[in-house]
Design a protein around this motif. Structure first.
Motif, mmCIF file in Angstrom:
data_model
loop_
_atom_site.group_PDB
_atom_site.id
_atom_site.type_symbol
_atom_site.label_atom_id
_atom_site.label_comp_id
_atom_site.label_asym_id
_atom_site.label_seq_id
_atom_site.Cartn_x
_atom_site.Cartn_y
_atom_site.Cartn_z
ATOM 1 N N GLU A 1 1.178 -1.074 -0.687
ATOM 2 C CA GLU A 1 -0.008 0.227 -0.148
ATOM 3 C C GLU A 1 0.778 2.106 0.198
ATOM 4 O OE1 GLU A 1 -3.483 0.329 -0.164
ATOM 5 O OE2 GLU A 1 -2.790 -1.871 -1.055
ATOM 6 N N THR A 2 1.986 1.230 1.239
ATOM 7 C CA THR A 2 2.596 2.343 0.902
ATOM 8 C C THR A 2 3.571 2.217 -0.279
ATOM 9 O OG1 THR A 2 2.778 2.179 3.338
ATOM 10 C CG2 THR A 2 4.890 3.939 2.018
ATOM 11 N N ALA A 3 4.287 1.119 -1.090
ATOM 12 C CA ALA A 3 4.895 1.266 -2.832
ATOM 13 C C ALA A 3 3.273 1.887 -3.191
ATOM 14 C CB ALA A 3 4.895 0.424 -2.852
ATOM 15 N N LYS A 4 2.405 2.009 -3.766
ATOM 16 C CA LYS A 4 1.325 2.557 -4.422
ATOM 17 C C LYS A 4 1.009 4.094 -4.194
ATOM 18 C CE LYS A 4 -2.177 -0.605 -3.199
ATOM 19 N NZ LYS A 4 -3.116 -1.317 -3.480
ATOM 20 N N LYS A 5 1.438 4.445 -2.979
ATOM 21 C CA LYS A 5 1.669 5.814 -2.451
ATOM 22 C C LYS A 5 2.231 6.757 -3.549
ATOM 23 C CE LYS A 5 -1.807 5.172 1.639
ATOM 24 N NZ LYS A 5 -2.644 5.556 0.738
ATOM 25 N N LEU A 6 3.534 5.744 -3.113
ATOM 26 C CA LEU A 6 4.785 6.553 -3.670
ATOM 27 C C LEU A 6 5.270 6.193 -5.178
ATOM 28 C CD1 LEU A 6 7.293 4.881 -0.836
ATOM 29 C CD2 LEU A 6 6.876 7.136 -1.167
ATOM 30 N N ALA A 7 4.393 5.204 -5.514
ATOM 31 C CA ALA A 7 4.819 5.202 -7.296
ATOM 32 C C ALA A 7 3.815 6.130 -8.085
ATOM 33 C CB ALA A 7 4.067 3.665 -7.427
ATOM 34 N N ALA A 8 2.506 6.520 -7.258
ATOM 35 C CA ALA A 8 1.701 7.543 -7.783
ATOM 36 C C ALA A 8 2.308 8.448 -8.179
ATOM 37 C CB ALA A 8 0.282 7.139 -6.755
ATOM 38 N N ASP A 9 3.242 9.444 -6.659
ATOM 39 C CA ASP A 9 3.867 10.502 -6.991
ATOM 40 C C ASP A 9 5.429 10.144 -7.995
ATOM 41 O OD1 ASP A 9 2.333 11.472 -5.453
ATOM 42 O OD2 ASP A 9 2.934 11.089 -3.620
ATOM 43 N N GLU B 1 8.242 -9.543 -8.049
ATOM 44 C CA GLU B 1 7.391 -9.316 -10.165
ATOM 45 C C GLU B 1 5.986 -8.855 -10.404
ATOM 46 O OE1 GLU B 1 9.391 -8.506 -13.538
ATOM 47 O OE2 GLU B 1 10.353 -9.122 -11.642
ATOM 48 N N GLN B 2 5.398 -9.343 -9.378
ATOM 49 C CA GLN B 2 4.197 -9.482 -9.430
ATOM 50 C C GLN B 2 3.584 -7.946 -9.549
ATOM 51 O OE1 GLN B 2 1.450 -12.196 -7.094
ATOM 52 N NE2 GLN B 2 -0.327 -10.833 -8.383
ATOM 53 N N ALA B 3 4.436 -7.682 -8.077
ATOM 54 C CA ALA B 3 4.218 -6.457 -7.583
ATOM 55 C C ALA B 3 5.198 -4.920 -8.323
ATOM 56 C CB ALA B 3 4.706 -6.126 -6.095
ATOM 57 N N LYS B 4 5.774 -5.708 -9.072
ATOM 58 C CA LYS B 4 7.052 -4.673 -9.234
ATOM 59 C C LYS B 4 5.888 -4.317 -10.811
ATOM 60 C CE LYS B 4 10.621 -3.394 -12.102
ATOM 61 N NZ LYS B 4 11.976 -4.460 -12.872
ATOM 62 N N ASN B 5 5.311 -5.556 -11.146
ATOM 63 C CA ASN B 5 4.236 -5.670 -12.349
ATOM 64 C C ASN B 5 3.335 -4.519 -12.470
ATOM 65 O OD1 ASN B 5 6.655 -6.666 -13.953
ATOM 66 N ND2 ASN B 5 5.771 -8.777 -13.814
ATOM 67 N N ALA B 6 2.296 -5.162 -11.083
ATOM 68 C CA ALA B 6 1.589 -3.976 -11.076
ATOM 69 C C ALA B 6 1.440 -2.693 -10.765
ATOM 70 C CB ALA B 6 0.775 -4.454 -9.625
ATOM 71 N N LEU C 1 -5.817 -0.865 5.468
ATOM 72 C CA LEU C 1 -3.689 -1.024 5.874
ATOM 73 C C LEU C 1 -3.727 0.866 4.927
ATOM 74 C CD1 LEU C 1 -3.171 -4.039 3.748
ATOM 75 C CD2 LEU C 1 -2.681 -3.454 5.974
ATOM 76 N N SER C 2 -4.205 1.500 4.208
ATOM 77 C CA SER C 2 -4.412 2.781 4.484
ATOM 78 C C SER C 2 -3.629 3.544 5.178
ATOM 79 C CB SER C 2 -5.247 3.283 3.414
ATOM 80 O OG SER C 2 -5.615 2.977 2.130
ATOM 81 N N LEU D 1 3.381 6.553 6.856
ATOM 82 C CA LEU D 1 4.458 5.708 6.173
ATOM 83 C C LEU D 1 4.812 6.639 5.059
ATOM 84 C CD1 LEU D 1 5.002 1.560 6.334
ATOM 85 C CD2 LEU D 1 5.462 3.844 8.152
ATOM 86 N N VAL D 2 3.937 7.741 4.650
ATOM 87 C CA VAL D 2 4.796 7.864 3.527
ATOM 88 C C VAL D 2 5.062 9.988 4.471
ATOM 89 C CG1 VAL D 2 3.348 9.715 1.588
ATOM 90 C CG2 VAL D 2 3.310 7.202 1.563
ATOM 91 N N ASP D 3 3.726 10.078 5.301
ATOM 92 C CA ASP D 3 4.470 10.976 5.958
ATOM 93 C C ASP D 3 5.988 10.716 6.605
ATOM 94 O OD1 ASP D 3 2.378 12.856 5.147
ATOM 95 O OD2 ASP D 3 0.699 12.050 7.005
#
Length: 271
Positions: free
Chosen positions: A17-25, A40-45, A209-210, A216-218
């Motif tokens: 969930e943290t990775a998604k928020k950071l990747a979105a930026d 690999e699945q996480a990276k591809n998603a 989880l958000s 963590l993003v903060d």
């Protein structure tokens, strides 16, 4: 401003969930996992959902500290600077509670691996960098005998002790490294979040989880944490507060780190 961040335990739970928020930026994300297929699945998603993010992957089983050292060497070979290290990966219930060398897996993964990784990557981090260490509301006085593999603990005790231990070494490292070092902060992301670990431990779906990912993003990026070195943030109350009293005792922190260094020495890991 785009940052370069290394996130352990990035393949599921709070980490993903943290990775998604950071990747979105659009940040550069170094994603760690212990399972190559899930990594690999996480990276591809993430690549598909957030094409502007730069993604890199690192495979390591954090219960094997030699793999932690290898991962740090791989990072240092490719990157000259790291802005943020988020030591998120953690375990509670495990199929085998003791490593082949005789140490409790909770202490190895939750306490020692982040310590080894942080120390190895310090040369890539400066005063503007941050180390975010995952603590917990569950904190219990650390048995140095258990840390050194001389005493067996039930799951809950091992977890709570390992989480106080990471808080303790975070405080000591922040104190000893001084003002030119990165911010080192311990964070309880919130109790009973709906991670795989919580579901396995308590049989509960848990909270969104958000809640944990947002803090963590903060902690990684926001001004709120710019002067947070040597502090503890409890997201159950949404504020900086006091951790367990042992983390405020310099002599206990020093004794803990001495014991950790002793274990690492026996494992042939330079600390």
């Amino acid at each position: 401003m785009k940052k370069t961040l290394l996130l352990t335990g990035a393949t599921d739970g709070i980490g993903f969930e943290t990775a998604k928020k950071l990747a979105a930026d659009g940040h550069t994300l170094l994603l760690h996992g212990r399972n190559s297929a899930k990594l690999e699945q996480a990276k591809n998603a993430l690549s598909e959902a957030y094409p502007n993010a730069t993604l890199d992957t690192y495979l390591a089983d954090l219960s094997d500290l030699s793999q932690v050292v290898t991962m740090a060497e791989q990072v240092k070979a490719k990157y000259s600077a790291i802005d943020v290290l988020i030591n998120n990966a953690g375990v509670f219930k495990v199929p085998t509670a003791v490593t082949k060398e005789g140490y409790d897996v909770r202490f190895v993964v939750n306490t020692l691996a982040p310590y080894v990784l942080t120390k190895a990557l310090l040369p890539l981090m400066g005063a503007d960098s941050r180390v975010v260490n995952l603590s917990s509301a569950a904190q219990a006085p650390v048995s140095l005998s258990a840390l050194k593999g001389e005493q067996a603990l039930p799951d809950g005790a091992a977890y709570a002790q390992s989480k106080l231990a990471i808080t303790m070494w975070s405080f000591l490292m922040a104190q000893t490294l001084g003002s030119d070092a990165p911010v080192i902060v311990a964070v309880n992301p919130a109790s009973f979040l709906g991670s795989k670990m919580v579901k396995e431990a308590y049989g509960s779906e848990g909270k969104d989880l958000s809640i944990g990912a947002d803090v963590l993003v903060d902690a990684a990026l926001s001004d709120k944490f710019a002067d947070a070195s040597g502090r503890y943030f409890d997201n159950d109350i949404g504020a900086f507060t006091q951790p367990h009293s042992d983390a405020l005792d310099s002599s206990k922190n020093e004794a803990l780190v001495m014991a950790m260094d002793e274990v690492l020495g026996k494992l042939g890991i330079q600390s």
